[in-house]
Each structure stands twice: as C-alpha cells, then as structure tokens.
Scaffold this motif. Structure first.
Motif, PDB file in Angstrom:
ATOM      1  N   MET A   1     -51.922 -18.844 -48.593  1.00  0.00           N
ATOM      2  CA  MET A   1     -50.904 -18.187 -49.380  1.00  0.00           C
ATOM      3  C   MET A   1     -51.478 -17.016 -50.161  1.00  0.00           C
ATOM      4  O   MET A   1     -50.812 -15.995 -50.328  1.00  0.00           O
ATOM      5  N   LYS A   2     -52.738 -17.195 -50.613  1.00  0.00           N
ATOM      6  CA  LYS A   2     -53.387 -16.116 -51.358  1.00  0.00           C
ATOM      7  C   LYS A   2     -53.555 -14.872 -50.492  1.00  0.00           C
ATOM      8  O   LYS A   2     -53.380 -13.757 -50.960  1.00  0.00           O
ATOM      9  N   LYS A   3     -53.909 -15.094 -49.237  1.00  0.00           N
ATOM     10  CA  LYS A   3     -54.132 -13.966 -48.326  1.00  0.00           C
ATOM     11  C   LYS A   3     -52.842 -13.168 -48.121  1.00  0.00           C
ATOM     12  O   LYS A   3     -52.880 -11.941 -48.032  1.00  0.00           O
ATOM     13  N   ILE A   4     -51.732 -13.852 -48.053  1.00  0.00           N
ATOM     14  CA  ILE A   4     -50.452 -13.169 -47.861  1.00  0.00           C
ATOM     15  C   ILE A   4     -50.114 -12.327 -49.075  1.00  0.00           C
ATOM     16  O   ILE A   4     -49.701 -11.164 -48.948  1.00  0.00           O
ATOM     17  N   VAL A   6     -52.213 -11.140 -51.366  1.00  0.00           N
ATOM     18  CA  VAL A   6     -53.168 -10.031 -51.448  1.00  0.00           C
ATOM     19  C   VAL A   6     -52.812  -8.945 -50.438  1.00  0.00           C
ATOM     20  O   VAL A   6     -52.847  -7.750 -50.752  1.00  0.00           O
ATOM     21  N   SER A   7     -52.425  -9.347 -49.238  1.00  0.00           N
ATOM     22  CA  SER A   7     -52.044  -8.384 -48.207  1.00  0.00           C
ATOM     23  C   SER A   7     -50.804  -7.593 -48.631  1.00  0.00           C
ATOM     24  O   SER A   7     -50.736  -6.374 -48.421  1.00  0.00           O
ATOM     25  N   SER A  12     -48.488  -2.621 -50.373  1.00  0.00           N
ATOM     26  CA  SER A  12     -47.605  -1.903 -51.303  1.00  0.00           C
ATOM     27  C   SER A  12     -48.336  -0.760 -51.980  1.00  0.00           C
ATOM     28  O   SER A  12     -47.782   0.333 -52.157  1.00  0.00           O
ATOM     29  N   ALA A  13     -49.587  -0.987 -52.372  1.00  0.00           N
ATOM     30  CA  ALA A  13     -50.375   0.059 -53.027  1.00  0.00           C
ATOM     31  C   ALA A  13     -50.620   1.228 -52.065  1.00  0.00           C
ATOM     32  O   ALA A  13     -50.484   2.392 -52.448  1.00  0.00           O
TER      33      ALA A  13
END
Length: 69
Positions: A1-4, A6-7, A12-13
């Motif tokens: 879930m963290k990877k999603i 962060v991605s 977005s950035a």
C-alpha cells in the motif's frame, strides 16, 4: 500500500511540474522545432517520391530506345 501512495505522490508531483513548465511556455520551442522537423521530413519524402518516379520514367525510356534499335 505504501508503494502505491508513494507512486501517486511522485506521479502527481511530476505532472504538476510538467504542467507548470507548459504554462510558463518552456515547451514552445520544442513544439516549434518538432513542427519544422516534421514539415522538412514531409518535404523530403515527397521529393524522394518524385525523384524515384522521374528515374523510373527515364529508365523506361532508355529500355524502349534500346529495344526499338
């Protein structure tokens, strides 16, 4: 879930940076250069077609001349 997550944040950035650069007009020169390149390429392809057609007609005339003599 963290990877999603962060991605999504990184995506977005990057999207925001690209949009900001587009609004500032930093991609205009790239678009102009690409347009010049494509128009020049189109002209070159057309010229190559005309040259090939002319060369074919020349060879046809040469063959006809040789066969009739």
């Amino acid at each position: 879930m963290k990877k999603i997550i962060v991605s999504l944040v990184i995506g977005s950035a990057i999207g925001y940076c690209i949009r900001k650069m587009q609004d500032d007009g930093q991609f205009d020169c790239v678009c102009d250069s690409a347009q010049k390149l494509f128009s020049k390429s189109k002209k070159n392809v057309k010229n190559i077609g005309d040259i090939a057609k002319n060369e074919g007609e020349y060879l046809k005339d040469r063959v006809e001349d040789k066969l009739l003599k």
